[in-house]
Scaffold this active site. Sequence first.
Site, PDB file in Angstrom:
ATOM      1  N   ASP A   1       0.847  -1.197   0.000  1.00 19.24           N
ATOM      2  CA  ASP A   1       0.000   0.000   0.000  1.00 19.24           C
ATOM      3  C   ASP A   1       0.884   1.249   0.000  1.00 19.24           C
ATOM      4  O   ASP A   1       1.564   1.533   0.979  1.00 19.24           O
ATOM      5  CB  ASP A   1      -0.899  -0.004   1.245  1.00 19.24           C
ATOM      6  CG  ASP A   1      -1.886   1.154   1.230  1.00 19.24           C
ATOM      7  OD1 ASP A   1      -2.989   0.989   0.681  1.00 19.24           O
ATOM      8  OD2 ASP A   1      -1.540   2.245   1.748  1.00 19.24           O
TER       9      ASP A   1
ATOM     10  N   TYR B   1       3.212   9.825  -0.579  1.00 17.97           N
ATOM     11  CA  TYR B   1       4.347   9.269   0.182  1.00 17.97           C
ATOM     12  C   TYR B   1       5.675   9.469  -0.548  1.00 17.97           C
ATOM     13  O   TYR B   1       6.731   9.303   0.055  1.00 17.97           O
ATOM     14  CB  TYR B   1       4.165   7.761   0.464  1.00 17.97           C
ATOM     15  CG  TYR B   1       2.878   7.352   1.142  1.00 17.97           C
ATOM     16  CD1 TYR B   1       2.041   8.290   1.743  1.00 17.97           C
ATOM     17  CD2 TYR B   1       2.489   6.019   1.190  1.00 17.97           C
ATOM     18  CE1 TYR B   1       0.850   7.908   2.345  1.00 17.97           C
ATOM     19  CE2 TYR B   1       1.309   5.630   1.807  1.00 17.97           C
ATOM     20  CZ  TYR B   1       0.484   6.580   2.363  1.00 17.97           C
ATOM     21  OH  TYR B   1      -0.689   6.194   2.949  1.00 17.97           O
TER      22      TYR B   1
ATOM     23  N   LYS C   1      -2.568   5.987  -4.304  1.00 13.89           N
ATOM     24  CA  LYS C   1      -3.656   6.932  -4.003  1.00 13.89           C
ATOM     25  C   LYS C   1      -3.380   8.286  -4.645  1.00 13.89           C
ATOM     26  O   LYS C   1      -2.231   8.736  -4.659  1.00 13.89           O
ATOM     27  CB  LYS C   1      -3.794   7.118  -2.487  1.00 13.89           C
ATOM     28  CG  LYS C   1      -3.736   5.823  -1.709  1.00 13.89           C
ATOM     29  CD  LYS C   1      -3.963   6.011  -0.216  1.00 13.89           C
ATOM     30  CE  LYS C   1      -3.600   4.740   0.528  1.00 13.89           C
ATOM     31  NZ  LYS C   1      -2.184   4.619   0.883  1.00 13.89           N
TER      32      LYS C   1
ATOM     33  N   HIS D   1      -7.441   9.805  -2.109  1.00 14.41           N
ATOM     34  CA  HIS D   1      -6.829   9.732  -0.774  1.00 14.41           C
ATOM     35  C   HIS D   1      -7.685  10.362   0.325  1.00 14.41           C
ATOM     36  O   HIS D   1      -7.800   9.815   1.421  1.00 14.41           O
ATOM     37  CB  HIS D   1      -5.448  10.404  -0.837  1.00 14.41           C
ATOM     38  CG  HIS D   1      -4.459   9.885   0.147  1.00 14.41           C
ATOM     39  ND1 HIS D   1      -3.120   9.810  -0.109  1.00 14.41           N
ATOM     40  CD2 HIS D   1      -4.611   9.411   1.412  1.00 14.41           C
ATOM     41  CE1 HIS D   1      -2.486   9.312   0.946  1.00 14.41           C
ATOM     42  NE2 HIS D   1      -3.376   9.071   1.882  1.00 14.41           N
TER      43      HIS D   1
ATOM     44  N   LYS E   1       2.788  -1.053   8.828  1.00 16.12           N
ATOM     45  CA  LYS E   1       4.072  -0.564   8.308  1.00 16.12           C
ATOM     46  C   LYS E   1       5.175  -0.846   9.324  1.00 16.12           C
ATOM     47  O   LYS E   1       4.995  -0.637  10.528  1.00 16.12           O
ATOM     48  CB  LYS E   1       3.967   0.951   8.063  1.00 16.12           C
ATOM     49  CG  LYS E   1       5.286   1.655   7.769  1.00 16.12           C
ATOM     50  CD  LYS E   1       5.908   2.275   8.994  1.00 16.12           C
ATOM     51  CE  LYS E   1       7.278   2.878   8.718  1.00 16.12           C
ATOM     52  NZ  LYS E   1       7.954   3.341   9.945  1.00 16.12           N
ATOM     53  N   SER E   2       6.328  -1.301   8.835  1.00 16.66           N
ATOM     54  CA  SER E   2       7.504  -1.349   9.693  1.00 16.66           C
ATOM     55  C   SER E   2       8.768  -1.376   8.839  1.00 16.66           C
ATOM     56  O   SER E   2       8.791  -2.003   7.787  1.00 16.66           O
ATOM     57  CB  SER E   2       7.485  -2.586  10.596  1.00 16.66           C
ATOM     58  OG  SER E   2       8.677  -2.614  11.358  1.00 16.66           O
ATOM     59  N   VAL E   3       9.780  -0.681   9.338  1.00 18.88           N
ATOM     60  CA  VAL E   3      11.089  -0.755   8.677  1.00 18.88           C
ATOM     61  C   VAL E   3      12.012  -1.721   9.420  1.00 18.88           C
ATOM     62  O   VAL E   3      13.194  -1.805   9.124  1.00 18.88           O
ATOM     63  CB  VAL E   3      11.765   0.646   8.587  1.00 18.88           C
ATOM     64  CG1 VAL E   3      11.013   1.537   7.607  1.00 18.88           C
ATOM     65  CG2 VAL E   3      11.882   1.308   9.951  1.00 18.88           C
TER      66      VAL E   3
ATOM     67  N   ARG F   1       9.872  -7.065  13.045  1.00 15.02           N
ATOM     68  CA  ARG F   1       8.451  -6.688  13.159  1.00 15.02           C
ATOM     69  C   ARG F   1       7.676  -7.020  11.880  1.00 15.02           C
ATOM     70  O   ARG F   1       6.502  -7.387  11.937  1.00 15.02           O
ATOM     71  CB  ARG F   1       8.340  -5.192  13.445  1.00 15.02           C
ATOM     72  CG  ARG F   1       8.757  -4.824  14.850  1.00 15.02           C
ATOM     73  CD  ARG F   1       8.781  -3.332  14.981  1.00 15.02           C
ATOM     74  NE  ARG F   1       8.936  -2.897  16.356  1.00 15.02           N
ATOM     75  CZ  ARG F   1       9.093  -1.624  16.702  1.00 15.02           C
ATOM     76  NH1 ARG F   1       9.119  -0.675  15.773  1.00 15.02           N
ATOM     77  NH2 ARG F   1       9.213  -1.301  17.971  1.00 15.02           N
TER      78      ARG F   1
ATOM     79  N   ASN G   1       4.459  -9.250  12.162  1.00 20.64           N
ATOM     80  CA  ASN G   1       3.146  -8.784  11.701  1.00 20.64           C
ATOM     81  C   ASN G   1       2.532  -9.702  10.636  1.00 20.64           C
ATOM     82  O   ASN G   1       1.347  -9.585  10.319  1.00 20.64           O
ATOM     83  CB  ASN G   1       3.253  -7.358  11.145  1.00 20.64           C
ATOM     84  CG  ASN G   1       3.664  -6.350  12.205  1.00 20.64           C
ATOM     85  OD1 ASN G   1       3.591  -6.628  13.402  1.00 20.64           O
ATOM     86  ND2 ASN G   1       4.110  -5.179  11.784  1.00 20.64           N
TER      87      ASN G   1
END
Length: 278
Positions: A46, A51, A76, A109, A231-233, A237, A241
């Site tokens: 997504d 972004y 979006k 959006h 979301k994770s960098v 995680r 997730n």
Amino acid sequence: MATVPTIRLNNGVEIPQLGFGVFQIPPDQTAEATRTALEVGYRHIDTAQMYGNEKGVGAGIRDSGIPREEVFVTSKLNNNRQSRDDVLRSFDETLAQLGFDQLDLFLVHWPLASVSDYVARWKAMEEIYASGRVRAIGVSNFQPHHLRNLFAGTEVRPAVNQIEAHPYLGNDEARTFNAQHEIATEAWAPIAKGRVTGDPVITQIAERVGKTPAQVTLRWHVQRGDVVFPKSVTRSRVEENFDLFDFELDEAAMAAITGLDRGERTGPDPDTFAYIPD
Ligand code: NDP
């Protein structure tokens, strides 16, 4: 690797119920983050024009070696694309940034009702859909009253409505309206931007079922039937997730998490948000 369930949208397109969100991932780290998510098993990304990292998403998918058609990608429309020509042109830019011939899902959006005409923008989205270059179109942050206006003046029913939802903001009025009109709900900020990890009720359930608070919260969304893309960098995680499909929450646990609703947003209110970038 776990099999992620899919949800059938109102035009027959299937969307994986669990995806990976890339909001606030810096453009120069997005290809790597996308590749990591794909390695872990995610097949749904997504992103958004706003972004600034669509290019990284496309590059990450190409680098992964996974065939393009196996990954569901959403983008979006940015808030500053208002006229029909701007909407059409910006969709072309999205395809060029991603390096794709076709997008899976394109969303408006924000409604921006006080400063723009979202019905006119939706008509331009319908033109894009009719061109066959996007498999489904939808909206984000639309309240039931925005959707009613849309239905009155346009032809194509949105396939999804992506709204903020998590244990502190159940958003059940919008979710129920979506369901009544065959619009799939996508829940953004599904773990309330990490806030759920310190929650005593969720922590207690997590200890009982042998999972983490983030996993329990994401599982709650999945059992409610919504689409999520945490979301994770952080690779550990990203893996955590994704690991949601070997346990189930019972009715009491579902009700306890639903009971945490306190109408608390982590982001803007769709009825007043009017931000239009330059
Ligand atoms: P999330 O609820 O996904 O939370 C992300 C935050 O939680 C990050 O700080 C991340 O840290 C942290 N985190 C992730 N996993 C864990 C974990 N297992 N344990 C503890 N902390 C964790 O918020 P987002 O706002 O990113 O929402 C998800 C996606 O929804 C976005 O990426 C975007 O795609 C979409 N979205 C859509 C909006 C819209 O208007 N349509 C608005 C906002 C989001 P770290 O990265 O450092 O690991």
